[in-house]
Design an enzyme around this catalytic site. Sequence first.
Site, PDB file in Angstrom:
ATOM      1  CB  CYS A 153     -10.087  33.442  -6.372  1.00 25.70           C
ATOM      2  SG  CYS A 153      -9.496  31.742  -6.648  1.00 25.70           S
ATOM      3  CB  THR A 154      -6.346  32.012  -2.175  1.00 24.15           C
ATOM      4  OG1 THR A 154      -6.961  30.725  -2.424  1.00 24.15           O
ATOM      5  CG2 THR A 154      -7.028  32.682  -0.996  1.00 24.15           C
ATOM      6  CG  HIS A 155      -6.265  29.011  -7.180  1.00 27.55           C
ATOM      7  ND1 HIS A 155      -7.071  28.649  -6.128  1.00 27.55           N
ATOM      8  CD2 HIS A 155      -5.677  27.871  -7.621  1.00 27.55           C
ATOM      9  CE1 HIS A 155      -6.988  27.330  -5.952  1.00 27.55           C
ATOM     10  NE2 HIS A 155      -6.153  26.843  -6.840  1.00 27.55           N
ATOM     11  CB  THR A 207     -14.915  29.173  -3.468  1.00 26.27           C
ATOM     12  OG1 THR A 207     -14.166  29.918  -4.436  1.00 26.27           O
ATOM     13  CG2 THR A 207     -16.151  28.610  -4.125  1.00 26.27           C
ATOM     14  CB  CYS A 253     -10.647  28.441  -0.093  1.00 34.13           C
ATOM     15  SG  CYS A 253     -11.789  28.075  -1.439  1.00 34.13           S
TER      16      CYS A 253
HETATM   17  N1  DGL Z   1      -8.838  29.225  -4.088  1.00 39.62           N
HETATM   18  C1  DGL Z   1     -10.251  29.255  -4.124  1.00 39.62           C
HETATM   19  C2  DGL Z   1     -10.765  30.632  -3.683  1.00 39.62           C
HETATM   20  O1  DGL Z   1     -10.075  31.389  -3.020  1.00 39.62           O
HETATM   21  C3  DGL Z   1     -11.003  28.892  -5.373  1.00 39.62           C
HETATM   22  C4  DGL Z   1     -10.609  27.858  -6.332  1.00 39.62           C
HETATM   23  C5  DGL Z   1     -11.704  26.857  -6.640  1.00 39.62           C
HETATM   24  O2  DGL Z   1     -12.635  27.147  -7.404  1.00 39.62           O
HETATM   25  O3  DGL Z   1     -11.595  25.767  -6.074  1.00 39.62           O
HETATM   26  O4  DGL Z   1     -11.886  30.952  -3.953  1.00 39.62           O
END
Ligand code: DGL
Length: 265
Positions: free
Chosen positions: A192-194, A77, A75
């Site tokens: 962001c990994t999403h 963030t 993540c």
């Molecule tokens: N997967 C998270 C990232 O890589 C962010 C998603 C969130 O805001 O929780 O930053």
Amino acid sequence: MTNSETILVFDSGLGGLTVLREVVAARPGAHYVYVADDAFFPYGHHDEAEIIARVVPLMGELIGTHDPDLVVIACNTASTLVLSHLRAAYSVPFVGTVPAIKPACAQSKTRRVSVLGTKGTVKREYTKALIRDFAQGCEVTLVGSPELASLAEAALGGSPISDEAILAEFAPCFVGDAADASARTDTVVLACTHYPLLLDRLKRLAPWPVAWIDPAPAIARRVSDLLGARTSGVAESGAEMIFTSNRAHGLSAMLTPFFGGRALA
Ligand code: DGL
């Protein structure tokens, strides 16, 4: 499997699965514990003090319960904020996920790079320092997306998400003269990994083709380097998925490909 290593992969939600699948491919003999802190999702909507106060003690509990050999903070963030706190508090090795600004700027031909992340990630001092140190003369555009992580989660769960909703989140990445391929953004960092969950749609909706930089393979190599040579002859080990909200595992069948096909405990 008594002598297999345990790797704990942590994210605010399901985005870290895009990192997990690369780590699983690199370390097929490991046991995996994937933790989605969905009770606190999305991290991008929380301020810095809240995220530190949430993740540092939670990680202590997870380490106490699962005794991992290595933890991946999948993540951006969180990583851009808590890695130093985690390393100070716990002796287990941590591998983070931070915006891949250095390789993106090294490969950009037009010298225009965009960084697409949560609003939290793009305003971090950590991210600004990466730009100062590694932009290599490129013009770097920071694009903080309020909703793209949530849209990616919803899409993975099977909800219909419109093209317009996705495009509105990432369109500001495309900077410069659309008609001149030498004077426009040619590289976008997926910070962001999403977002790799939506990569096919990002490519289809993009106003012009760009290189999309996903650091997951590099993270998997780093994990392997830190853990050292694999134990030979170790068969595939197991996998667990933990949601901090304790929600039911309704998505399990859809998620097994990210775990290399392992059945989820
Ligand atoms: N997967 C998270 C990232 O890589 C962010 C998603 C969130 O805001 O929780 O930053």
